[in-house]
Every structure is written in structure tokens, then in C-alpha cells.
Design an enzyme around this catalytic site. Structure first.
Site, PDB file in Angstrom:
ATOM      1  N   GLU A  33       0.815  -1.217   0.000  1.00 19.96           N
ATOM      2  CA  GLU A  33       0.000   0.000   0.000  1.00 19.96           C
ATOM      3  C   GLU A  33       0.849   1.267   0.000  1.00 19.96           C
ATOM      4  OE1 GLU A  33      -3.000   0.220  -0.667  1.00 19.96           O
ATOM      5  OE2 GLU A  33      -3.540  -1.902  -0.514  1.00 19.96           O
ATOM      6  N   TYR A 116      -6.708   6.466   3.822  1.00 18.88           N
ATOM      7  CA  TYR A 116      -6.833   5.420   2.812  1.00 18.88           C
ATOM      8  C   TYR A 116      -6.065   4.161   3.228  1.00 18.88           C
ATOM      9  CZ  TYR A 116      -5.597   2.324  -0.822  1.00 18.88           C
ATOM     10  OH  TYR A 116      -5.386   1.154  -1.488  1.00 18.88           O
ATOM     11  N   ASP A 134      -9.719   5.911  -2.593  1.00 23.14           N
ATOM     12  CA  ASP A 134      -8.538   6.317  -3.362  1.00 23.14           C
ATOM     13  C   ASP A 134      -9.023   6.997  -4.643  1.00 23.14           C
ATOM     14  OD1 ASP A 134      -9.513   4.244  -4.885  1.00 23.14           O
ATOM     15  OD2 ASP A 134      -7.525   3.516  -5.441  1.00 23.14           O
TER      16      ASP A 134
END
Length: 347
Positions: A33, A116, A134
Site C-alpha cells: 500500500e 486510505y 482512493d
DNA sequence: AAAACGGGGAG
DNA sequence: CTCCCAGTTTT
């Protein structure tokens, strides 16, 4: 079928096989991520493999040093991500005994982990019902509901987060989140979305009103600053003078050549009487017997001229040093520096 | 609320 | 050239 179910069905039939989807290891998911923040999957993929191999566990990551991490990160951009990762790995090692947290409320405290990323890690690794928002999700929601509130205004961010929360399938948050993002990336694309095969076009406001081209709305704020960098490659052909950049500017803590920043590029003929060079290659154009690279960043356009000096000064400023060309593999270099040095030393 | 922070790919 | 990418932090 409701929206989430439609997307999840679509997802199961169309998803890409991505390595970080085959695990619930919060550390591995965190790795992916952070790497994928503002970064396309194809661009981040080799870096994901590189980091996962070098640091299989957060404990291994915590044992790294910043130079090493930045060198591995070289070329990916937004280098604060790499620096923050090391701090976070070390904190997880000490505070959490090497067990990566999976709860949103813990994750959100970590350096480099925002809303996020905390939602992504908590949902993917532990199925915590947190909706990710996102760039893909903004686009899907803005189009489906026909929302023209700018997605990058504080008000817009709040609205879209609330919408995403409401849409979230709380029975299977992980798959729901993956489906939303994959759908945005593969079908509901920024340009030329594939509305013809879209499973939810019937309920899509943008499709019905032919508004996909201008949704989502985004405030443009980017002011581009021009900067002029005169770099000195002071080298005998084997080693070169270098120093480490500080913080508070681009390329923090990365390695750099002696730099003179000026209001406009120095004239190599009139200002300096240096040994002239003959360099050309990728991204380098020959002008006035010195190499110029234009390097584009999000908020800055860099006009870079390299000068080559062959006389090595004996006295050099504090903190500067001579780097051997064979040691460059250990030094994190900004992209344009790397390109030029790579060409100059022919490796 | 706005600016800063990289680099690359698509159209 | 413009826009955008599995955004976050700082000002």
C-alpha cells in the site's frame, strides 16, 4: 442486486492476479500500500518484489538503515514514503514487538499511513469494515451518483468518504474495497471508460447524462516553479565529489553532486572556463558544450546543466566526500543525477 | 485550505 | 502538452 454485489461479481470475473492479494499478512499489505500511493501498479510492482524479498518481515525491515532503504526506493519518487516506512517498521518492532497492527485506530497513528492506507490494511488483513477512498473510488462514486463536488477539496473528501462508508459491504469489506478499486482502474477509467460493458451503468448518473468525461471534478492548484541547477561533476574518472542532501527540499537525504542553484543556468563559456565535454543520450541534449536535462516534477520544472571538472580539490567542505564509481550502488541518487552519472561513467 | 512531494505512462 | 496514478504531511 445492489451496487456492491454487482461490483464484487464483476471483480471475481475480471480481477488481476496481484501478489499482495494472496496474503492477509498486514506487513506485506502495508508494504504494497505504501509503494502504491500515487503510483501505478505496473510501476510499483518491481519495487514490491524488491522490498518483500529484502525485508520478508517487519523485523527485517526495522534492522535496515535509511541509506539502504532510499537506495532500494531509488527511482520510485516521493521518497518520504521510504523514510517513513523505516520509522514505522522500527516503531512496530519496538512498540508492537514486531507484530504489525491490523486495527484502523492503531494503523492511522503510523507515519506514512493516512485514512486510505489504514482502511486498506485493516480491511484486507482483518476484514475490518473500513471503506477505502482512493483515486479510483472517487471517480466511481462521482460518476455513479453524478457528484460534481471537487474530490480534492476538504468538503469533497468528507462527502466522498461518507458515501464510500455507506456503500461498503460490511459482510465482506475486503473484497468490496478491492472490487471498488479494481473496477475504477480497469473499467471506470479516467479516459474512455468501458461503459458499454459496465454492470452498473443502468443506475449510473454520469452514463445516463453523458457526463463521464467531466466527472470527477478536481480543483487544479498546481503552480509550477522553474529552478535552475548547475551541477559540478568533479571527477578523475574513477571517483567524484558528492554530498548528502538535507531535508526541507526535494530528494531529502539522498546523495547529490555539488550544486549551484541560480536564477538562470550558468553560461559554460563565459562564466566558467572548464574542460568541455561531449555528452548526449537519453533525456540529454547537447547545447553550448554542456549537458542539459529538463526534469519534470509535480510542482517544479528543473533545468539542469552539468559541468565536468577534472581537477580534484584537496580541501573539500565538511560533510562532502569522494564517492568511488563502484560504490554508487549503495547511494540513493535522484533520477537525473543517476541518468547523467550512468551515462558519463558508461555503466 | 493550500502547497509540497517524484516519476512515469496514456491520450 | 494535460491528466492521473491503491495519498500523506506540512505549512
Amino acid at each position: 442486486m445492489d451496487f456492491s454485489t454487482e461490483l464484487i461479481n464483476w471483480y471475481h470475473n475480471n480481477k488481476r492476479d496481484l501478489p499482495w492479494r494472496n496474503t492477509t499478512d498486514a506487513y506485506i499489505i502495508w508494504l504494497s500500500e505504501i509503494i502504491l500511493q500515487q503510483t501505478r501498479v505496473e510501476q510499483g510492482m518491481p519495487y514490491f518484489y524488491r522490498f518483500a524479498e529484502r525485508y520478508p518481515t517487519v523485523t527485517a525491515f526495522a534492522a535496515a538503515n535509511e541509506d539502504e532503504v532510499l537506495r532500494l526506493w531509488q527511482g520510485l519518487g516521493y521518497y518520504s514514503r521510504g523514510r517513513n516506512m523505516l520509522k514505522t517498521a522500527q516503531l512496530v518492532q519496538e512498540k508492537y514487538n514486531g507484530v504489525f497492527p491490523v486495527k484502523y485506530d492503531e494503523l492511522i497513528k503510523l507515519k506514512g499511513v493516512g485514512e486510505y492506507t489504514a482502511a486498506a490494511i485493516s480491511s484486507f488483513s482483518a476484514n475490518e469494515p473500513r471503506a477505502v477512498v482512493d483515486g479510483n473510488v472517487y471517480r466511481v462514486l462521482a460518476r455513479y451518483f453524478g457528484i460534481d463536488e471537487p474530490i480534492n477539496s476538504p468538503k469533497g473528501k468528507k462527502i466522498f468518504q461518507q458515501m464510500a462508508n455507506q456503500m461498503l459491504n460490511k459482510e465482506q469489506p475486503a473484497v468490496h474495497n478491492q472490487a471498488m478499486m479494481e473496477f475504477g482502474a480497469m473499467l471506470c477509467k479516467p479516459k474512455n471508460p468501458a461503459c458499454g460493458i459496465c454492470p452498473v451503468r443502468i443506475g449510473c448518473v454520469a452514463f445516463k447524462t453523458n457526463a463521464t468525461a467531466w466527472l470527477p471534478v478536481k480543483l487544479k492548484t498546481v503552480k509550477i516553479r522553474k529552478r535552475f541547477f548547475n551541477y559540478m561533476l568533479i571527477s578523475d574518472g574513477q571517483k567524484m565529489l558528492m554530498n548528502k542532501r538535507g531535508e526541507g527540499d526535494i530528494w531529502a537525504n539522498m546523495y547529490d553532486l555539488p550544486l549551484i542553484e541560480t536564477p538562470s543556468l550558468l553560461d559554460p563559456v563565459e562564466v566558467l572556463h572548464l574542460p568541455q565535454m561531449n555528452v548526449f543520450g537519453r533525456n540529454i541534449t547537447l547545447k553550448d558544450n554542456s549537458a542539459i536535462i529538463k526534469h519534470i516534477l509535480t510542482h517544479q520544472h528543473l533545468f539542469i546543466r552539468f559541468f565536468v571538472l577534472k581537477d580534484l580539490p584537496e580541501e573539500i567542505p565538511v560533510n562532502w566526500f569522494y564517492a568511488d564509481v563502484n560504490d554508487l550502488e549503495n547511494l540513493a541518487l535522484p533520477k537525473p543525477i543517476f541518468i547523467f552519472i550512468k551515462y558519463f561513467f558508461n555503466f
